[in-house]
Design an enzyme around this catalytic site. Structure first.
Site, PDB file in Angstrom:
ATOM      1  CE1 TYR A  76      -4.255   1.526   0.359  1.00 11.90           C
ATOM      2  CE2 TYR A  76      -3.017   3.120   1.623  1.00 11.90           C
ATOM      3  CZ  TYR A  76      -4.159   2.768   0.948  1.00 11.90           C
ATOM      4  OH  TYR A  76      -5.202   3.655   0.862  1.00 11.90           O
ATOM      5  CE1 TYR A 131      -4.138   6.151  -2.312  1.00 13.57           C
ATOM      6  CE2 TYR A 131      -6.496   6.434  -2.089  1.00 13.57           C
ATOM      7  CZ  TYR A 131      -5.256   6.277  -1.519  1.00 13.57           C
ATOM      8  OH  TYR A 131      -5.132   6.233  -0.153  1.00 13.57           O
TER       9      TYR A 131
END
Ligand SMILES: [Zn+2]
Lengths: 148, 379
Positions: free
Chosen positions: B274, B324
């Protein structure tokens, strides 16, 4: 907390300012202390651990938590120089420093570092509290290089 | 646990800035794509997990599952949702669970009036602290102090990931190389993070279908097996006063995931970590033990995260350079790599992948949830 006490807290004169800036109703005694020039921390009397913001002790819960006067001294633990302002009061103050101060008593306190050039702010720098009026109406602790 | 469930359907919509679709439509299209990918009919989905807290939108999708759950643990939600899907399947509550994301983030940022308190971390807003960039800058500044990590090291993360995206159609960075000099010339946002150290919000939907390994084998798409998973929460490091040294609480997540998989780090071919900011994968590679503590910067600078490096990382460009989708970016990339569908970016050795998620604004302690899983080409 009783329903009545909760209601009283919600109507506290500082509540709107605290809410507007993301603060917590549980910290009202802290902000009241700032108005008196006193820097408080939330302490567990059972073990002596200090907390900020208001917390339950990881060991003893909330059975003996108390707001107590603290040193208002500590060290810069980490920091950033903000090059953008997202809140109206900072629009004409960019760039400005936000540091995480590790207080002598242990807890971290997020604050601005004042009376110091940006490139003089460093991790490990000794700092002390200075109470400052904020446009919200609250009095807020900021930190400046320590005298000694 | 190992290999009992698999991802059998992947749906990834168009991803980008201002694509003109609302979140609900993005989610619905992602589900359609995932069903088509799996070769499953609409009524096969008997469990639905939405990675967000919001009203459900089943009618709009024509779905009829037995349950619909909203789940939110920040950017750890996608991995956590897949873990929850496995548990629900194992508990006999569902056969095919859809884990779904879809938001029009960039549109909201452009047209809406963002509620600034929701970007705050409690009282520090009084001091001008707003947004996740500043809170991640605290990690970066501390890392630089402890280990001598530099802005060029962070730039190496940005450039490494951009190089992956340059060759990947459909990403923000497709065909748009980024040099270290450009990274260094980009403006400081919240020191030490520069413009190219930060992700941009994009619109898009992703849906992942999870089913049992047995059923997976009868479906059209090549299954990607879930070999292990784990979680860790950084609140413990807040209590210990070590939250700024620790981007996440990786240790328990790593131990559980590798333990369930019966693997060691040496068995992992790639990492999808992440990455809201460049400091994030750098610190996670250290926390997972891919590199010793403090060596993340040199590792990137020396090409360790590139396709021929010791641990190819964020191989589709990641959130920094691809798109994203709040944690689904890495899940989707791992599935593509393990199926051998990564096109020009296909790694030669792609049997296993580590995938992580991180996030959740929990207030002043900016504690981050962490969840990871190990995906494999074989059970
Ligand atoms: Zn105690």
């Amino acid at each position: 907390m009783s329903e009545q006490a909760q209601q009283k807290q919600q109507q506290h004169r500082l509540m709107a300012a605290i809410r507007q800036y993301g603060g917590d109703v549980a910290d009202i005694p802290f902000w009241e202390g700032c108005e008196q020039g006193v820097f408080l921390l939330h302490r567990c009397n059972a073990c002596g651990r200090h907390y900020w913001p208001a917390s339950r002790c990881v060991e003893h819960g909330d059975h003996d938590m108390q707001w107590v006067e603290a040193s208002g001294r500590g060290e810069v633990y980490t920091y950033t120089v903000m090059h953008r302002a997202y809140t109206p009061d900072k629009k004409d103050k960019v760039p400005f420093v936000i540091a995480v101060v590790q207080l002598r008593e242990g807890p971290f306190y997020h604050s601005n570092i004042v009376d110091s050039a940006h490139d003089e702010v460093a991790i490990g720098m000794a700092v002390q509290v200075v109470m400052t009026p904020h446009e919200s109406g609250l009095t807020i602790p900021q930190f400046r290089p320590a005298d000694d | 646990m190992r290999g009992k469930c698999a991802i059998v359907g992947l749906g990834v919509t168009e991803q980008g800035i201002g694509i003109g679709l609302e979140g609900r439509e993005l989610r619905a299209r992602a589900v359609d794509l995932a069903l088509a990918d799996a070769g499953l009919p609409r009524d096969a989905i008997d469990g639905y997990i939405r990675a967000h807290v919001a009203p459900e939108d089943l009618r709009h999708m024509g779905l009829s599952p037995n349950f619909s759950v909203s789940m939110m643990t920040g950017g750890a939600t996608p991995v956590f949702a897949i873990v929850a899907a496995m548990a629900l399947i194992e508990a006999g509550q569902a056969e095919v669970v859809a884990c779904v994301y879809g938001e029009a983030q960039s549109a909201a940022a452009i047209t809406g009036k963002p509620d600034i308190v929701s970007y705050g971390y409690g009282y520090p807003m009084l001091y001008g602290l707003l947004g996740a960039a500043a809170t991640h800058a605290f990690h970066a500044q501390r890392h630089m102090h402890l280990y001598g990590t530099t802005s060029e090291h962070l730039g190496a993360v940005a450039v490494t990931q951009r190089d992956y995206a340059v060759a990947r159609p459909g990403t923000l960075g497709f065909g748009k190389p980024l040099t270290l000099a450009e990274h260094q010339a980009s403006p400081l946002i919240t020191d030490p993070l520069r413009r190219y150290d930060c992700t941009r919000n994009t619109d898009g939907g992703v849906a992942v279908l999870v089913t049992s390994a047995g059923r997976a084998r009868s479906l059209r798409a090549r299954p990607v097996f879930i070999l292990g998973a784990g979680t860790g929460h950084n609140i413990v490091n807040w209590h210990r006063g070590l939250v700024y040294e620790n981007h996440d609480n990786v240790a328990p997540a790593k131990a559980r995931a590798l333990g369930q998989a019966g693997m060691t780090l040496d068995d992992i071919d790639m990492a999808q970590l992440y990455d809201p900011f460049t400091i994030s994968p750098l610190m996670q590679l250290e926390a997972y033990g891919v590199v010793p503590e403090g060596h993340g910067g040199p590792f990137y600078a020396e090409g360790g995260a590139r396709p021929d490096g010791a641990m190819p990382t964020n191989t589709g460009g990641g959130q920094l350079s691809a798109y994203y989708s709040t944690g689904f970016t890495g899940v989707a990339e791992a599935v593509l790599q393990l199926r051998g569908q990564a096109g020009a970016g296909q790694l030669h050795k792609a049997e296993t992948s580590l995938v992580s998620g991180h996030g959740m604004n929990a207030g002043v302690q900016n504690t981050w949830a962490h969840a990871c899983m190990i995906l494999g080409r074989n059970p």
